[in-house]
Design an enzyme around this catalytic site. Structure first.
Site, PDB file in Angstrom:
ATOM      1  N   ILE A  29       0.833  -1.202   0.000  1.00 16.93           N
ATOM      2  CA  ILE A  29       0.000   0.000   0.000  1.00 16.93           C
ATOM      3  C   ILE A  29       0.874   1.261   0.000  1.00 16.93           C
ATOM      4  O   ILE A  29       0.473   2.295  -0.532  1.00 16.93           O
ATOM      5  CB  ILE A  29      -0.982  -0.037   1.202  1.00 16.93           C
ATOM      6  N   GLN A  91       9.549  -5.080  11.626  1.00 17.33           N
ATOM      7  CA  GLN A  91       8.327  -5.756  11.182  1.00 17.33           C
ATOM      8  C   GLN A  91       7.115  -5.077  11.807  1.00 17.33           C
ATOM      9  O   GLN A  91       7.068  -4.884  13.024  1.00 17.33           O
ATOM     10  CB  GLN A  91       8.355  -7.246  11.577  1.00 17.33           C
ATOM     11  N   HIS A  97       6.062 -12.171   5.459  1.00 18.53           N
ATOM     12  CA  HIS A  97       5.971 -11.682   4.081  1.00 18.53           C
ATOM     13  C   HIS A  97       7.345 -11.242   3.612  1.00 18.53           C
ATOM     14  O   HIS A  97       8.201 -10.883   4.417  1.00 18.53           O
ATOM     15  CB  HIS A  97       4.988 -10.506   3.977  1.00 18.53           C
TER      16      HIS A  97
HETATM   17  P1  5GP Z   1       6.844  -4.836   7.430  1.00 21.92           P
HETATM   18  O1  5GP Z   1       7.222  -3.495   8.009  1.00 21.92           O
HETATM   19  O2  5GP Z   1       6.029  -5.648   8.420  1.00 21.92           O
HETATM   20  O3  5GP Z   1       8.000  -5.590   6.860  1.00 21.92           O
HETATM   21  O4  5GP Z   1       5.943  -4.502   6.177  1.00 21.92           O
HETATM   22  C1  5GP Z   1       4.561  -4.385   6.234  1.00 21.92           C
HETATM   23  C2  5GP Z   1       4.149  -3.713   4.967  1.00 21.92           C
HETATM   24  O5  5GP Z   1       2.765  -3.916   4.796  1.00 21.92           O
HETATM   25  C3  5GP Z   1       4.388  -2.207   4.955  1.00 21.92           C
HETATM   26  O6  5GP Z   1       5.296  -1.865   3.913  1.00 21.92           O
HETATM   27  C4  5GP Z   1       2.996  -1.614   4.734  1.00 21.92           C
HETATM   28  O7  5GP Z   1       2.976  -0.531   3.836  1.00 21.92           O
HETATM   29  C5  5GP Z   1       2.219  -2.799   4.190  1.00 21.92           C
HETATM   30  N1  5GP Z   1       0.802  -2.777   4.526  1.00 21.92           N
HETATM   31  C6  5GP Z   1       0.259  -2.560   5.749  1.00 21.92           C
HETATM   32  N2  5GP Z   1      -1.083  -2.630   5.696  1.00 21.92           N
HETATM   33  C7  5GP Z   1      -1.391  -2.908   4.399  1.00 21.92           C
HETATM   34  C8  5GP Z   1      -2.629  -3.093   3.702  1.00 21.92           C
HETATM   35  O8  5GP Z   1      -3.724  -3.030   4.274  1.00 21.92           O
HETATM   36  N3  5GP Z   1      -2.552  -3.361   2.371  1.00 21.92           N
HETATM   37  C9  5GP Z   1      -1.349  -3.440   1.707  1.00 21.92           C
HETATM   38  N4  5GP Z   1      -1.393  -3.701   0.400  1.00 21.92           N
HETATM   39  N5  5GP Z   1      -0.164  -3.276   2.333  1.00 21.92           N
HETATM   40  C10 5GP Z   1      -0.195  -3.001   3.659  1.00 21.92           C
END
Ligand code: 5GP
Ligand code: ZN
Length: 130
Positions: A29, A91, A97
């Protein structure tokens, strides 16, 4: 239920770019760069330590597929393939992911490593981790 489980269930909309029986890939997103994609196992695992090997292998298969597709379509100069494990590592969604981040130039994303090797005994570390 976590946000990615809700997306997989179809309760939250997403921009799908790849899907198979076990894995979903969606546009992040917040697009760090054009085409920034998240590759997500359909089954919930918190992180790389929790995910089981067959699921992990399915995810990494899809990571390569997604990377190849972005490469053909947008022809970036390179990629960062990234996973954050636990809050300490940044995270924010606690469902495993992998980020596929196409790179178009050196400055579009900042990932910095500082060399701390002088502080450590590399022979000892190699021995510890063998
Ligand atoms: P992390 O920081 O956990 O490695 O990455 C999580 C990612 O998920 C972030 O880059 C954030 O922008 C993305 N994200 C969070 N909520 C959503 C959502 O509702 N939809 C999408 N497509 N991405 C999301
Ligand atoms: Zn989940």
């Amino acid at each position: 239920m976590c946000v990615f489980c809700s997306i997989i269930k179809g309760d939250i909309p997403s921009k799908k770019v790849y899907e198979d029986e076990n894995v979903l890939a969606i546009l992040d997103i917040s697009q760090a760069t054009k085409g920034h994609t998240l590759v997500i196992p359909k089954k919930h695992f918190a992180n790389i330590l929790e995910i089981e090997y067959p699921e992990y292998e399915n995810v990494m298969y899809a990571v390569k597929k997604v990377t190849e597709k972005i490469n053909v379509v947008y022809k970036p100069a390179g990629f960062n393939i990234l996973n954050n494990c636990n809050e300490a590592a940044g995270q924010t969604v606690m469902h495993f992911h992998v980020h596929v981040i196409p790179r178009y130039d050196n400055n579009d994303v900042k990932i910095e490593f500082t060399d701390h090797s002088k502080e450590y005994d590399l022979n000892q570390i190699a021995e510890d981790l063998k």
